[in-house]
Every structure is written in C-alpha cells, then in structure tokens.
Design an enzyme around this catalytic site. Structure first.
Site, PDB file in Angstrom:
ATOM      1  N   CYS A   1      15.411 -24.466  23.132  1.00 16.43           N
ATOM      2  CA  CYS A   1      15.620 -23.042  22.816  1.00 16.43           C
ATOM      3  C   CYS A   1      15.410 -22.148  24.029  1.00 16.43           C
ATOM      4  O   CYS A   1      15.921 -21.034  24.063  1.00 16.43           O
ATOM      5  CB  CYS A   1      14.730 -22.625  21.660  1.00 16.43           C
ATOM      6  SG  CYS A   1      12.958 -22.704  22.023  1.00 16.43           S
ATOM      7  N   HIS A  46      11.446 -19.803  13.410  1.00 17.63           N
ATOM      8  CA  HIS A  46      12.393 -19.194  14.362  1.00 17.63           C
ATOM      9  C   HIS A  46      13.810 -19.455  13.843  1.00 17.63           C
ATOM     10  O   HIS A  46      14.602 -20.159  14.456  1.00 17.63           O
ATOM     11  CB  HIS A  46      12.191 -19.790  15.752  1.00 17.63           C
ATOM     12  CG  HIS A  46      12.800 -18.977  16.861  1.00 17.63           C
ATOM     13  ND1 HIS A  46      13.480 -17.792  16.658  1.00 17.63           N
ATOM     14  CD2 HIS A  46      12.840 -19.188  18.210  1.00 17.63           C
ATOM     15  CE1 HIS A  46      13.895 -17.317  17.813  1.00 17.63           C
ATOM     16  NE2 HIS A  46      13.530 -18.135  18.764  1.00 17.63           N
ATOM     17  N   ASP A  94      10.706 -28.436  22.985  1.00 15.79           N
ATOM     18  CA  ASP A  94      10.304 -27.047  23.222  1.00 15.79           C
ATOM     19  C   ASP A  94       9.015 -27.094  24.037  1.00 15.79           C
ATOM     20  O   ASP A  94       8.387 -28.158  24.170  1.00 15.79           O
ATOM     21  CB  ASP A  94      10.083 -26.346  21.864  1.00 15.79           C
ATOM     22  CG  ASP A  94       9.873 -24.831  21.971  1.00 15.79           C
ATOM     23  OD1 ASP A  94      10.065 -24.274  23.068  1.00 15.79           O
ATOM     24  OD2 ASP A  94       9.512 -24.215  20.953  1.00 15.79           O
ATOM     25  N   GLN A 120      17.131 -18.960  16.036  1.00 12.18           N
ATOM     26  CA  GLN A 120      17.369 -19.988  17.042  1.00 12.18           C
ATOM     27  C   GLN A 120      18.017 -21.223  16.412  1.00 12.18           C
ATOM     28  O   GLN A 120      18.927 -21.832  16.989  1.00 12.18           O
ATOM     29  CB  GLN A 120      16.051 -20.381  17.721  1.00 12.18           C
ATOM     30  CG  GLN A 120      16.235 -21.420  18.803  1.00 12.18           C
ATOM     31  CD  GLN A 120      17.000 -20.914  20.009  1.00 12.18           C
ATOM     32  OE1 GLN A 120      16.630 -19.904  20.593  1.00 12.18           O
ATOM     33  NE2 GLN A 120      18.079 -21.601  20.398  1.00 12.18           N
ATOM     34  N   ARG A 141       9.968  -9.508  15.892  1.00 11.04           N
ATOM     35  CA  ARG A 141       9.336 -10.716  16.462  1.00 11.04           C
ATOM     36  C   ARG A 141       7.843 -10.451  16.529  1.00 11.04           C
ATOM     37  O   ARG A 141       7.411  -9.476  17.151  1.00 11.04           O
ATOM     38  CB  ARG A 141       9.890 -11.016  17.855  1.00 11.04           C
ATOM     39  CG  ARG A 141       9.037 -12.013  18.622  1.00 11.04           C
ATOM     40  CD  ARG A 141       9.653 -12.479  19.923  1.00 11.04           C
ATOM     41  NE  ARG A 141      10.759 -13.386  19.681  1.00 11.04           N
ATOM     42  CZ  ARG A 141      11.275 -14.198  20.614  1.00 11.04           C
ATOM     43  NH1 ARG A 141      10.781 -14.201  21.836  1.00 11.04           N
ATOM     44  NH2 ARG A 141      12.275 -14.991  20.324  1.00 11.04           N
ATOM     45  N   ARG A 156      23.223 -17.859  20.471  1.00 10.77           N
ATOM     46  CA  ARG A 156      22.344 -16.885  19.813  1.00 10.77           C
ATOM     47  C   ARG A 156      23.156 -15.628  19.464  1.00 10.77           C
ATOM     48  O   ARG A 156      23.021 -15.071  18.374  1.00 10.77           O
ATOM     49  CB  ARG A 156      21.175 -16.503  20.744  1.00 10.77           C
ATOM     50  CG  ARG A 156      20.180 -17.604  21.020  1.00 10.77           C
ATOM     51  CD  ARG A 156      19.422 -18.014  19.778  1.00 10.77           C
ATOM     52  NE  ARG A 156      18.715 -16.902  19.155  1.00 10.77           N
ATOM     53  CZ  ARG A 156      17.496 -16.468  19.508  1.00 10.77           C
ATOM     54  NH1 ARG A 156      16.839 -17.094  20.469  1.00 10.77           N
ATOM     55  NH2 ARG A 156      16.915 -15.452  18.891  1.00 10.77           N
TER      56      ARG A 156
END
Ligand code: CP
Ligand code: NVA
Length: 311
Positions: A264, A134, A224, A137, A107, A292
């Site tokens: 998320c 991402h 988000d 996700q 990440r 996840r």
C-alpha cells in the site's frame, strides 16, 4: 435532536458495508474511470470535507484530485486548524459539517471515532484509514488485481507481516468476495479476531507463523510496514519480532510464477520488502497507488453522486 430530516445516505467504513454484487459494480465503474471512459461530473457543486489525524500522501491527493475531477470542491481540514483538534466533540463536528458539505472523509486512530462521526453525520462518511481498517486501499488493491490478473476469483492471495488495518480489510474483502487468503503473521501480531472469524466462515483463510507456507503458490503477495502509524515507538521490538518476514526474491520464488507483488506504501525497503522485489518486474505498486484515485472516484460517485449500484 435535529430539526432537519435525515438525508438518505450510506457510508464506507469497512469493505463489509458493500455486498458482492455492489462491489463488482463499483469495480466496473472504477475500471471505466481508470481507462478514461468516464467523463461525467456527478459531484458538480458539491463539497467533500477531508479530516486527517495522521499523515497521508496517497489518500489525501487521491481524494482531493478525485473530488475535483468529479466536479466537487475538496476541503482539507487539519485537526490543527479546526476545533475538533481542540476537543470539540466528534458528534458536534459531524452535525455542523453535515449542514455544509455533502460528504466527509476521515483518517484517524480509533475506529470508534469514525463510527461516531458516521452516527451523527447525515452525509456519507468514508474511512480513509483507522487502526482497524483501510477499506479504500483494499478497493484499489482489488482493482489492481483485476487489472493485472483479470479476477480475484480462484486466486490465492497472501498476506505476509503485521496483522494490521490492511490485513483486516483484506479479511473483510475475502469474506465478501470469497477468494482464498493465506496470512503469515508473527505471534502477538495476529489480525483482528472478529475479522478473522467472519472471513473464515465465508471462505478459505489460513493463518500461519511461516511466511514460506503462506506465500507458496500465491497469485498476489502483499506486505506492509511492520510498525504502522501510531506504533512507531515499538519499532525496535517489531524489527526483531518480524525477523524472517521480509518479502525477498527467495520468498517470491515460492509464489506462482505469474504472481504480482503489492504494497500500500509507504514502504521500508530492507525491512518488510527488499528493493529487488518492490522495484522488480513482479511489482505493481505504482499501478496500485494510481488505482487509489480510480477506486475512490467510484466510491464518491456512488455515495455522493447519482451513480447507482445494483439493489
Ligand atoms: N497507502 C496509503 O494510504 O498511503 P498514504 O498514507 O500516503 O495515504
Ligand atoms: N498499516 C499502515 C498503512 C499506511 C497506509 C499504517 O496504518 O500506518
């Protein structure tokens, strides 16, 4: 450069690294994991390196627990502790890790850093979030859509808010899987132009400045945070740019009656979403977070283990 033959492997840097049949098979595997029908440990004796340049709760815990459940040993490598954080080149880090571990999850900020790592690693590299993408996700989000709505086919998926890494990965998913995606983003906060045009070539994608328009008739409503990691200093400007983009009960009322709400996480209640929506009956955010684990276990079992996807 290397005296060691390249090991055959593939990476997950973006959703577009997989074809539609591959994604469908990946979701079948993830669903077996989600429902407790998968008991194998295809990663027994293997190790997964995990590098985090940004904070994480879900990604870190799901990869660590997922690797353990599949038989692997996960290593949490903070840049504060490893030489990468003191300027050792990404390429050298990739070469060294490839001699010792069987997969690398990373990440970071710039997407190019993950590409650089993947270029020089000869083990699978998995993108655990960059400023651009991402993908892990979105795999979890699609698994949640499948869990609650049966399929994404024929569904209208709405994205309300920042055209960020999540929006870009939704665009990639729409490009590969062909569902309708309706985005509402304020001017100046559009998603990545390449992701947008690739998705537009493949399916119905709309981009508007009117959240009410994008959410209208949607089966899945996504939002988000307005300031992603790395953009915290823009928070004040963004709060005013995103005025009118809060997903609240009045906004949700415009969606399909059976619509589900996804986020998320982490969320800022009162900014991009109100408490009554994220904590309300249409919210599926806790299943989404749990997924996840299942989606990434499927990825690990395929990329690092012997689970196969259709050719
Ligand atoms: N959604 C997500 O990636 O959460 P974390 O930042 O906690 O990993
Ligand atoms: N867009 C957010 C997602 C966090 C999981 C960020 O990049 O900070």
């Amino acid at each position: 450069m290397t005296d060691r033959p390249q090991r055959e492997h593939r990476d997950l840097l973006a959703i577009t690294d997989f074809t539609r049949p591959e994604l469908e098979a990946l979701f079948d595997l993830a669903e077996r994991m989600r429902t407790g029908r998968y008991r194998r440990t295809p990663l027994a004796g293997k190790s997964l390196a995990m590098i985090f340049f940004k904070s994480s709760t879900r990604t870190r815990v799901s990869f660590e627990v997922g690797a353990f459940q599949l038989g692997a040993h996960p290593l949490m490598l903070s840049p504060r502790d490893i030489q990468l954080g003191r300027g050792e080149p990404i390429a050298d880090t990739a070469r060294v890790l490839s001699r010792m571990v069987d997969g690398i999850m990373v990440r970071t900020y710039a997407h190019a850093e993950v590409e650089e790592l993947a270029l020089h690693a000869d083990v699978p590299v998995i993108n655990g979030l960059t400023d651009l993408q991402h993908p892990c996700q979105i795999l979890a989000d699609l698994l949640t859509v499948r869990q609650h709505l049966g399929t994404w086919q024929g569904k209208r998926i709405a994205w309300i808010g920042d055209g960020n890494n999540m929006a870009n990965s939704w665009l990639d998913a729409a490009a590969v899987l062909g569902f309708e995606l309706a985005l509402a983003c304020p001017e100046g906060y559009d998603p990545d132009a390449a992701c947008l045009s690739r998705a537009r070539e493949a399916t119905t994608v709309t981009l508007t400045r009117e959240p009410a328009e994008a959410i209208s008739g949607a089966h899945v409503v996504n939002t988000d945070v307005w300031a992603s990691m790395g953009h915290e200093e823009e928070t004040k400007a963004r709060l005013s740019a995103f005025e009118g983009y809060t997903v609240n009960a009045a906004m949700m009322a415009r969606a399909d009656a059976g619509a589900i709400f996804l986020h998320c996480l982490p969320a800022h209640r009162g900014e991009e979403v109100t408490s009554d929506v994220i904590d309300g009956p249409q919210s599926r955010v806790w299943d989404e977070a749990e997924n996840r684990l299942h989606a990434q276990k499927a990825v690990l079992a395929v990329l690092m283990g012997d689970e196969k996807l259709p050719a």
